[in-house]
Motif scaffolding. Structure first.
Motif: not given
Length: 342
Positions: A166, A170, A202-203, A205-208
């Motif tokens: 992740a 980032d 998943d990460r 997706a967290h950032h769109g």
């Protein structure tokens, strides 16, 4: 004269000398030539039968190395051998292919060699769940977690692969990348590669950012050649990718070469990030952005916990994550809004 004398005279570690004498490929030509020169000068002739009898008599520690081309494991093994030597212990390394069943091989090894303990470098959870109950001696799994397996004689130490993957994502997203591909490993549940892949997705997706496995992912073993081939396949299929996350540094090294051979440049056209932080990552061109696993800490915890368990079989198992470090280097380019794609 024994292997420790050869190590002292050659200036290389016991682990390096052992790999040379056993014909293992993960040795530089300079080291191989020097070790073999000392062997010739001293007239040293390793006696295989005598060595195995000695190991059996002393009930040495066996190290099951899953992946002969894994440079992270080569580093870990060297540190393990040095720490065991400090403690007056001997070990025997058993090299396995990435697709072999390490627990089944350990059970077979136990029938002839009777080790007093096992260190597993890499492992498939399915293999442990299926067959580890047959192993009665203290054991430690390194680089994957055995928490939840329920074996009283199996400890584990690993990097938090999900958190580290992740963090790589980032880093790429913060540098302006939104079209990110993933290279290496496989998606079998519980495997280290699957943990890293899922955490990365998943990460994103967290950032769109959506991720299409058919378009943006390419599997492969943890070797430079497979990293090269996987990168070629992915980049030929998906032309708008601006960054690649390789699931290990050796995969990343193959990726760097593939990008170059395809007429592109890292990081000008495509950024590349790796995982492991092996020494070579700071000497390749460009220097590789990567997550460093603390092999010194992993080796020390693995050896010390195993020896403590051998001395006291009642010692409960330990399962622990070792901190990682992100190295921000030259292989990742920071994009401007006008240079972004996707």
């Amino acid at each position: 004269m024994d292997i420790r004398d050869i190590a002292r005279l050659s200036g290389y570690g016991v682990g390096t000398v052992s790999r040379v004498l056993n014909g293992h490929p993960n040795v530089s030509e300079r080291a191989r030539e020097r070790v073999l020169a000392v062997v010739a000068e001293q007239g040293y002739e390793p006696n295989g039968n005598a060595r195995y009898l000695k190991l059996q008599a002393k009930t040495s520690i066996a190290v099951m190395v899953k992946g002969a081309s894994n440079l992270l494991f080569a580093d870990l093994l060297e540190r393990i051998q040095a720490r065991l030597e400090e403690r007056g212990e001997e070990c025997h390394a058993v090299y396995l292919g990435e697709d072999e069943d390490e627990v089944r091989e350990a059970l077979s090894y136990s029938r002839t060699m009777h080790p007093k303990g096992y260190l597993f470098l890499g492992g498939d959870p399915a293999c442990f769940k299926r067959g580890f109950s047959g192993i009665r001696v203290p054991s430690v799994l390194l680089t994957n977690s055995a928490a939840g397996f329920g074996f009283s004689n199996l400890s584990s130490f690993s990097t938090d692969d999900a958190a580290a993957a992740a963090r790589v994502v980032d880093e790429l997203v913060e540098a302006g990348h939104r079209r990110i591909g993933i290279i290496g490993g496989n998606r079998e549940i519980g495997q280290v590669s699957q943990i890293r892949i899922q955490a990365a997705v998943d990460r994103l997706a967290h950032h769109g950012i959506s991720f299409d496995f058919d378009r943006d992912y390419e599997p492969g073993h943890y070797t430079m050649d497979e990293g090269y081939q996987a990168a070629v396949r992915l980049l030929m299929r998906t032309s708008d990718i601006t960054a690649l996350f390789a699931l290990s540094d050796v995969i990343a090294f193959g990726t760097l070469r593939a990008v170059c051979d395809m007429g592109r440049r890292v990081p000008d056209n495509i950024s590349v990030a790796g995982f492991d932080g092996i020494e070579l990552s700071q000497f390749c061109i460009p220097r590789l952005t990567t997550v460093r696993q603390d092999t010194a800490r992993l080796a020390a915890l693995g050896v010390d916990t195993l020896l403590a368990s051998i001395e006291n079989r009642a010692t409960p198992p330990v399962h622990q994550h070792v901190p990682f470090t992100l190295y921000r280097r030259e292989s990742v380019r920071r994009l401007t809004p006008s240079s972004r794609k996707g």
